[in-house]
Write a protein that holds these residues in place. Structure first.
Motif: not given
Length: 335
Positions: A269-290
């Motif tokens: 739970e902790a590791t997965g949530t931290a990973m999702v938060e990292w993805m939101h910050r780092q690759v969220g805009p790239a996913i939105n562009l796709l």
């Protein structure tokens, strides 16, 4: 710790506010009796092992830990380790290194050391204790861990203050302590009490260490060493009692018990949530562009050009494969 310098658990009959220390047997409990065995080093005389007809190293590991092939032995190499001239690594069925074996010399003994990642494969610590006794071996190091998942009884900052006040003294001079601060960065603080080679307490903010800055999860580990006297075998079957008995402060504040399965779930739970938060910050805009570029078919594009085999290294030692995927679904998107 007893007055004669040997390790001792909370006295039999000692009651916690919940009415009991914890289960007295770890039969059927993957996490042990109320706390977790998180590191274990066993020293066995070669003569005793041979007397019992055990001459094949993989057979020794299987009989000692009862892991039914979950832990395999790598090639024996002429690589010194812990005063032994030869050594071999231990790997779990997922290919992760989970321990070492030392052979050749050192009083004609064999040393087997299992890390926390390896200890998670052991389901019957009472059988481990029986095997060590049968082979006239000894425990030279055992780490016992207690997880306070919701931060209800363990507070690393409050314990730092108690250490400074001398509350961890056991009738003599207070043990040395040191504190590692994260300076407010949310990566977790750590308190050490005692010293390596004898008895050392480590209290740290486990959830934050795994990357979740808002996690209240705190872990207490007591690292016990049998440097001069072998550790008692029942530390393997009464880990919570020995953890609470290590310091009166722990006996006073630790209540309830933890389990291996809940710790694994909490780690996912902790590791997965931290990973999702990292993805939101780092690759969220790239996913939105796709999504803007390909519309509803953006996921198909990502499946072909972005997704690849494997799992993030942050989950190493926690879970893997289908089990990890299942726990991620259950812990991050509970029904």
């Amino acid at each position: 710790m007893a007055a004669d310098g040997t390790f001792s658990p909370v006295p039999t009959g000692e009651k916690s506010p919940e009415g009991a220390i914890g289960p007295r047997s770890n039969t059927g409990q993957k996490g042990g009796a109320g706390a977790l065995i998180d590191y274990c080093t066993v020293v066995l005389p070669e003569s005793s092992i041979e007397d019992h007809g055990v001459t094949w190293l993989p057979n020794l590991i299987g009989q000692l830990f009862g892991t039914n092939g979950a832990i395999v032995v790598g090639s024996i190499r002429n690589k010194p380790w812990q005063f032994y001239s030869q050594s071999a690594v231990l790997l779990d069925r997922e290919g992760e290194m989970v321990g070492r074996v030392g052979l050749g010399g050192n009083g004609s003994t064999i040393c087997v050391s299992l890390s926390g990642a390896g200890c998670r494969w052991v389901t019957r610590w009472d059988n481990v204790a029986k095997a060590v006794e049968r082979w006239r071996g000894k425990l030279s190091r055992v780490d016992v861990a207690y997880d306070d998942y919701d931060g209800e009884c363990l507070d690393v900052h409050a314990l730092r203050e108690r250490a400074a006040q001398g509350d961890f003294a056991s009738g003599g001079r207070p043990p040395m302590h040191r504190f590692l601060s994260d300076e407010g960065h949310g990566t977790g603080c750590t308190l050490y009490v005692g010293a390596k080679g004898h008895k050392e307490l480590c209290v740290y903010e486990k959830g934050k260490q795994l990357g979740l800055k808002t996690s209240p999860w705190v872990r207490a580990e007591v690292r016990m060493y049998g440097k001069h006297t072998a550790l008692p075998l029942d530390v393997l079957t009464r880990p919570l009692d020995y953890l609470r008995g290590a310091y009166s402060v722990l006996q006073e504040i630790i209540t309830g018990f933890c389990t291996r399965i809940r710790t694994t779930r909490k780690a996912v739970e902790a590791t997965g949530t931290a990973m999702v938060e990292w993805m939101h910050r780092q690759v969220g805009p790239a996913i939105n562009l796709l999504r803007e570029a390909f519309g509803a078919s953006w996921a198909d594009f990502a499946e072909v050009h972005i997704a690849r085999e494997g799992h993030p290294g942050r989950f190493r030692g926690v879970a893997k494969g289908d089990r990890l995927a299942q726990l991620m679904r259950e812990e991050l998107c509970p029904s």
